[in-house]
Design an enzyme around this catalytic site. Structure first.
Site, PDB file in Angstrom:
ATOM      1  N   LYS A 202       0.857  -1.188   0.000  1.00  0.00           N
ATOM      2  CA  LYS A 202       0.000   0.000   0.000  1.00  0.00           C
ATOM      3  C   LYS A 202       0.891   1.235   0.000  1.00  0.00           C
ATOM      4  CE  LYS A 202      -3.613   2.387   2.557  1.00  0.00           C
ATOM      5  NZ  LYS A 202      -4.668   2.264   3.576  1.00  0.00           N
ATOM      6  N   LYS A 256      -2.233  -1.474  -3.761  1.00  0.00           N
ATOM      7  CA  LYS A 256      -3.100  -0.297  -3.644  1.00  0.00           C
ATOM      8  C   LYS A 256      -2.264   0.969  -3.688  1.00  0.00           C
ATOM      9  CE  LYS A 256      -6.208   1.781  -0.315  1.00  0.00           C
ATOM     10  NZ  LYS A 256      -6.666   1.762   1.055  1.00  0.00           N
TER      11      LYS A 256
HETATM   12  C1  PBG Z   1      -7.124   3.651   5.578  1.00  0.00           C
HETATM   13  C2  PBG Z   1      -7.649   3.367   4.223  1.00  0.00           C
HETATM   14  C3  PBG Z   1      -7.526   4.239   3.148  1.00  0.00           C
HETATM   15  C4  PBG Z   1      -8.166   3.649   2.077  1.00  0.00           C
HETATM   16  C5  PBG Z   1      -8.666   2.418   2.506  1.00  0.00           C
HETATM   17  N1  PBG Z   1      -8.319   2.248   3.832  1.00  0.00           N
HETATM   18  C6  PBG Z   1      -6.961   5.602   3.059  1.00  0.00           C
HETATM   19  C7  PBG Z   1      -5.669   5.903   3.628  1.00  0.00           C
HETATM   20  O1  PBG Z   1      -4.778   5.045   3.745  1.00  0.00           O
HETATM   21  O2  PBG Z   1      -5.508   7.061   3.972  1.00  0.00           O
HETATM   22  C8  PBG Z   1      -8.272   4.290   0.728  1.00  0.00           C
HETATM   23  C9  PBG Z   1      -9.305   3.790  -0.188  1.00  0.00           C
HETATM   24  C10 PBG Z   1      -9.615   4.689  -1.320  1.00  0.00           C
HETATM   25  O3  PBG Z   1      -8.976   5.744  -1.547  1.00  0.00           O
HETATM   26  O4  PBG Z   1     -10.569   4.371  -2.039  1.00  0.00           O
HETATM   27  N2  PBG Z   1      -6.900   2.609   6.406  1.00  0.00           N
END
Ligand code: PBG
Length: 334
Positions: A202, A256
Site C-alpha cells: 500500500k 493499492k
Molecule cells: C485507511 C484506508 C484508506 C483507504 C482504505 N483504507 C486511506 C488511507 O490510507 O488514507 C483508501 C481507499 C480509497 O482511496 O478508495 N486505512
C-alpha cells in the site's frame, strides 16, 4: 514464452481483429462480476443514502441501506462487500477505543448483512483511522506512529470483527508484524477459517483523497502517512512486503492504489501466484467519473477498460466503487 512469428504477409496480426467473433475467440482475459469486491461506506441513521461530493454516484449508507446494497450485490453476482465506517466525531479518540467496540457501526453492519444475505462474503478494514482523533492508521505518541502498540490494538479490532461474522479481514494499516499477530490471535480464538486479505503493498498516495472525505478523515489527519505507507518510487520493496505477509499467514494480498501500480500487480502475481487483488481507489474512481460527467471521456468504456486492465495485469479480484455499475453492464452483455 518464445512467440513464433512468420514474416509479412504470412503474418498479418490484423486477421484476428477483423470481426467481433474473431476478437472474442482470441481474447486473452475476461472480466466477470465474480472478480469484483464492492467497497461500501456506512453511517448512522435509517433510510439514509448521503452523497459523497468528491465521488459522484457513491453514498454513505445507514445500516438498512447497507443491507439493501448487500442484496443488490448478491443479485448481481458480486461475491463480497467491503465495509468502511464514517464514525461520529465524538467517537474519534487518541486511544481509538471505538475500533474494538463489538457494537460499533461496522460490527453491527456485519451482523445485519450476514443475517439477511448470508451467502455474501463480508470484508472489513483493519486500521485505526476511522476512530483516531489524529486521523492516522496507528496510535500516535509525540507525533510518532507507534508500531507494536498499534498491532496490539489491531488484533483486538480484528477479533471483534471475526466475532461479528466477518468472512474476510483486510488489514490496511501497513504496520509491521500485524498479519502474523492477527493470524495467531484468530487461530487461538477458534476463528480458523477467517480469511486475511493483506493490504501488503500500500503506497502513500494522493489518490486516497476522496476516500478520506467519505470517512471524514481529511480534517482530522495530521501530516502524512509516509512513515508506514510505501514510497511510490519502490517496486522490489512491494515483493518483500508480499513475501513477508504470505509467510505470516495472509490468504490473499493486495496492491493499492491500482491503475498507477499495475506493474506491481503483475510482478506480485508472477512472483508468488497467490490470490492477488488490486484496489482501484477513490481518486481513480473520481478521475474517471469526473471526466465522464464533463463529457471528456466515455465513462462506461473507461470504467470497463480500467477494470479489464487489472485482469490483464494478473489480478484475481478488484476492489472498486464501480462494482455495481460494472456488474450491471456485464449482466447486459457489455
Ligand atoms: C485507511 C484506508 C484508506 C483507504 C482504505 N483504507 C486511506 C488511507 O490510507 O488514507 C483508501 C481507499 C480509497 O482511496 O478508495 N486505512
Amino acid at each position: 514464452m518464445q512467440p513464433v512469428t512468420a514474416p509479412f504477409p504470412a503474418l498479418r496480426l490484423r486477421r484476428l481483429r477483423r470481426t467481433a467473433a474473431l476478437r472474442e475467440l482470441s481474447r486473452e482475459t475476461r472480466l466477470a462480476a465474480g472478480n469484483l469486491i464492492w467497497p461500501v461506506f456506512l453511517r448512522e441513521g435509517e433510510g439514509i443514502e448521503e452523497p459523497v461530493a468528491s465521488m459522484p454516484g457513491v453514498v454513505r449508507r445507514s445500516l438498512d441501506r447497507a443491507v439493501a446494497a448487500a442484496r443488490e450485490a448478491a443479485a448481481l453476482g458480486i461475491p463480497a462487500l467491503c465495509l468502511f465506517p464514517y464514525t461520529e466525531p465524538a467517537l474519534r479518540t487518541p486511544g481509538c477505543e471505538e475500533a474494538w467496540n463489538p457494537a460499533n457501526l461496522t460490527n453491527r453492519a456485519i451482523r445485519a448483512i450476514k443475517r439477511e444475505v448470508p451467502g455474501l462474503a463480508v470484508m472489513t478494514d483493519v486500521a485505526l483511522d476511522p476512530y483516531n482523533a489524529l486521523g492516522h492508521d496507528g496510535l500516535v505518541r509525540d507525533g510518532v506512529i507507534l508500531n507494536d502498540e498499534t498491532v496490539a490494538a489491531l488484533v483486538r479490532m480484528a477479533l471483534v470483527q471475526a466475532e461479528a461474522g466477518a468472512d474476510i479481514i483486510g488489514p490496511s494499516d501497513m504496520m509491521d508484524g500485524r498479519i502474523g499477530a492477527i493470524r495467531q490471535a484468530l487461530e487461538a480464538a477458534g476463528h480458523h477459517d477467517v480469511v486475511l486479505l493483506s493490504y501488503a503493498a500500500k503506497y502513500a498516495s494522493a489518490f486516497y483523497g476522496p476516500f478520506r472525505d467519505a470517512v471524514g478523515a481529511t480534517a482530522t489527519l495530521r501530516g502524512d502517512k509516509k512513515t508506514y505507507q510505501m514510497n511510490p518510487a519502490n517496486s522490489d520493496e512491494a515483493l518483500r512486503l508480499v513475501a513477508r505477509d504470505l509467510a505470516e499467514g495472509a490468504d490473499m494480498v493486495m496492491v493499492k492504489p491500482g491503475m498507477p501500480y499495475l506493474d506491481i500487480c503483475a510482478r506480485v502475481k508472477a512472483a508468488f501466484g497467490a490470490p492477488t487483488c488490486a484496489y482501484q481507489v477513490s481518486g481513480e474512481y473520481a478521475m474517471i467519473r469526473g471526466a465522464a460527467e464533463r463529457g471528456w471521456i466515455d465513462g462506461e468504456r473507461a470504467m470497463m477498460e480500467s477494470l479489464l486492465a487489472f485482469r490483464r495485469a494478473g489480478c484475481d479480484a478488484i476492489l472498486t466503487y464501480f462494482a455495481p455499475a460494472a456488474a450491471r453492464l456485464l449482466a447486459r452483455g457489455g
